[in-house]
Design a protein around this motif. Sequence first.
Motif, PDB file in Angstrom:
ATOM      1  N   GLU A  22       0.833  -1.205   0.000  1.00 46.12           N
ATOM      2  CA  GLU A  22       0.000   0.000   0.000  1.00 46.12           C
ATOM      3  C   GLU A  22       0.866   1.253   0.000  1.00 46.12           C
ATOM      4  O   GLU A  22       0.576   2.223  -0.714  1.00 46.12           O
ATOM      5  CB  GLU A  22      -0.923   0.006   1.221  1.00 46.12           C
ATOM      6  CG  GLU A  22      -2.035  -1.018   1.162  1.00 46.12           C
ATOM      7  CD  GLU A  22      -2.811  -1.141   2.461  1.00 46.12           C
ATOM      8  OE1 GLU A  22      -2.466  -0.449   3.454  1.00 46.12           O
ATOM      9  OE2 GLU A  22      -3.779  -1.929   2.490  1.00 46.12           O
ATOM     10  N   LEU A  23       1.927   1.258   0.782  1.00 51.52           N
ATOM     11  CA  LEU A  23       2.829   2.401   0.842  1.00 51.52           C
ATOM     12  C   LEU A  23       3.462   2.651  -0.525  1.00 51.52           C
ATOM     13  O   LEU A  23       3.508   3.789  -0.999  1.00 51.52           O
ATOM     14  CB  LEU A  23       3.923   2.191   1.893  1.00 51.52           C
ATOM     15  CG  LEU A  23       4.985   3.288   1.990  1.00 51.52           C
ATOM     16  CD1 LEU A  23       4.376   4.602   2.461  1.00 51.52           C
ATOM     17  CD2 LEU A  23       6.113   2.849   2.927  1.00 51.52           C
ATOM     18  N   VAL A  24       3.907   1.598  -1.177  1.00 50.50           N
ATOM     19  CA  VAL A  24       4.527   1.733  -2.497  1.00 50.50           C
ATOM     20  C   VAL A  24       3.530   2.326  -3.496  1.00 50.50           C
ATOM     21  O   VAL A  24       3.875   3.219  -4.282  1.00 50.50           O
ATOM     22  CB  VAL A  24       5.076   0.372  -2.981  1.00 50.50           C
ATOM     23  CG1 VAL A  24       5.445   0.414  -4.454  1.00 50.50           C
ATOM     24  CG2 VAL A  24       6.271  -0.033  -2.142  1.00 50.50           C
ATOM     25  N   GLN A  25       2.280   1.862  -3.460  1.00 52.40           N
ATOM     26  CA  GLN A  25       1.262   2.410  -4.369  1.00 52.40           C
ATOM     27  C   GLN A  25       1.023   3.892  -4.094  1.00 52.40           C
ATOM     28  O   GLN A  25       0.891   4.694  -5.026  1.00 52.40           O
ATOM     29  CB  GLN A  25      -0.060   1.642  -4.233  1.00 52.40           C
ATOM     30  CG  GLN A  25      -0.006   0.232  -4.742  1.00 52.40           C
ATOM     31  CD  GLN A  25       0.258   0.158  -6.243  1.00 52.40           C
ATOM     32  OE1 GLN A  25       0.281   1.142  -6.967  1.00 52.40           O
ATOM     33  NE2 GLN A  25       0.489  -1.050  -6.721  1.00 52.40           N
ATOM     34  N   GLU A  26       0.959   4.289  -2.833  1.00 51.22           N
ATOM     35  CA  GLU A  26       0.753   5.687  -2.471  1.00 51.22           C
ATOM     36  C   GLU A  26       1.941   6.541  -2.920  1.00 51.22           C
ATOM     37  O   GLU A  26       1.758   7.654  -3.422  1.00 51.22           O
ATOM     38  CB  GLU A  26       0.536   5.815  -0.967  1.00 51.22           C
ATOM     39  CG  GLU A  26      -0.768   5.180  -0.493  1.00 51.22           C
ATOM     40  CD  GLU A  26      -0.797   4.893   1.000  1.00 51.22           C
ATOM     41  OE1 GLU A  26       0.181   5.182   1.705  1.00 51.22           O
ATOM     42  OE2 GLU A  26      -1.819   4.360   1.453  1.00 51.22           O
ATOM     43  N   LEU A  27       3.139   6.018  -2.754  1.00 55.05           N
ATOM     44  CA  LEU A  27       4.326   6.767  -3.166  1.00 55.05           C
ATOM     45  C   LEU A  27       4.391   6.934  -4.681  1.00 55.05           C
ATOM     46  O   LEU A  27       4.905   7.933  -5.167  1.00 55.05           O
ATOM     47  CB  LEU A  27       5.593   6.093  -2.628  1.00 55.05           C
ATOM     48  CG  LEU A  27       5.793   6.198  -1.124  1.00 55.05           C
ATOM     49  CD1 LEU A  27       6.993   5.373  -0.680  1.00 55.05           C
ATOM     50  CD2 LEU A  27       5.934   7.645  -0.676  1.00 55.05           C
ATOM     51  N   ARG A  28       3.860   5.970  -5.427  1.00 54.55           N
ATOM     52  CA  ARG A  28       3.838   6.102  -6.890  1.00 54.55           C
ATOM     53  C   ARG A  28       3.042   7.335  -7.308  1.00 54.55           C
ATOM     54  O   ARG A  28       3.420   8.034  -8.237  1.00 54.55           O
ATOM     55  CB  ARG A  28       3.225   4.862  -7.534  1.00 54.55           C
ATOM     56  CG  ARG A  28       4.167   3.713  -7.614  1.00 54.55           C
ATOM     57  CD  ARG A  28       3.556   2.568  -8.401  1.00 54.55           C
ATOM     58  NE  ARG A  28       4.507   1.477  -8.417  1.00 54.55           N
ATOM     59  CZ  ARG A  28       4.177   0.210  -8.354  1.00 54.55           C
ATOM     60  NH1 ARG A  28       2.904  -0.136  -8.296  1.00 54.55           N
ATOM     61  NH2 ARG A  28       5.094  -0.723  -8.369  1.00 54.55           N
ATOM     62  N   VAL A  29       1.930   7.578  -6.639  1.00 54.67           N
ATOM     63  CA  VAL A  29       1.116   8.760  -6.940  1.00 54.67           C
ATOM     64  C   VAL A  29       1.893  10.022  -6.599  1.00 54.67           C
ATOM     65  O   VAL A  29       1.992  10.949  -7.405  1.00 54.67           O
ATOM     66  CB  VAL A  29      -0.215   8.718  -6.159  1.00 54.67           C
ATOM     67  CG1 VAL A  29      -0.978  10.025  -6.300  1.00 54.67           C
ATOM     68  CG2 VAL A  29      -1.064   7.540  -6.614  1.00 54.67           C
ATOM     69  N   ALA A  30       2.458  10.058  -5.413  1.00 52.39           N
ATOM     70  CA  ALA A  30       3.160  11.260  -4.951  1.00 52.39           C
ATOM     71  C   ALA A  30       4.421  11.524  -5.761  1.00 52.39           C
ATOM     72  O   ALA A  30       4.703  12.673  -6.111  1.00 52.39           O
ATOM     73  CB  ALA A  30       3.504  11.115  -3.468  1.00 52.39           C
ATOM     74  N   VAL A  31       5.175  10.501  -6.073  1.00 52.90           N
ATOM     75  CA  VAL A  31       6.455  10.708  -6.757  1.00 52.90           C
ATOM     76  C   VAL A  31       6.238  11.224  -8.176  1.00 52.90           C
ATOM     77  O   VAL A  31       7.017  12.028  -8.668  1.00 52.90           O
ATOM     78  CB  VAL A  31       7.338   9.445  -6.718  1.00 52.90           C
ATOM     79  CG1 VAL A  31       6.947   8.429  -7.769  1.00 52.90           C
ATOM     80  CG2 VAL A  31       8.796   9.801  -6.857  1.00 52.90           C
TER      81      VAL A  31
END
Length: 162
Positions: A22-31
């Motif tokens: 979940e963290l990786v998916q959220e970071l994909r949006v932010a990055v």
Amino acid sequence: MTLPDPETHESHWVRVNRELGELVQELRVAVTGVQVLFGFLLTVPFQAGYSKLDAIGLALYLVALLGAATASVCFIAPAVQHRLLFRTKLKEKVLKRGNRLAIIGSASLAVAISGAVALVMEFVLRNPLVSLAGAGVAAAVTWLWWLQPLADLRSRPRDHVS
């Protein structure tokens, strides 16, 4: 052996794996957002109008640039650390550190977005007062990214865990 979580019926390690995903998916949006903004900010000094920036414009530019750079570093760090610590049984440490880095990166991104809006407003309209539009963006980000979720935390039932 750890017992499954009574609410989710997940083992500890299944939950850690899910939360890291979940963290990786959220970071994909932010990055993605920070990369576009950072790329734009990196090109600004090479534009013809850059030399026309006044002291306020230059300060706003530097704040936005450093915010975007810090956000980029924080958002990318969990992926790099996960690669370096792959199969070392430190996944939970990577998850906890990644969560902290995501929060720091989000704060840095908020600074970068607000600074970039203020910079563009100040440059286009040639009035330092309109750079306060960045404060409006900062207020929206503060409410939507920080205060609203923290209010939800305060209002939740005490026995709710996740």
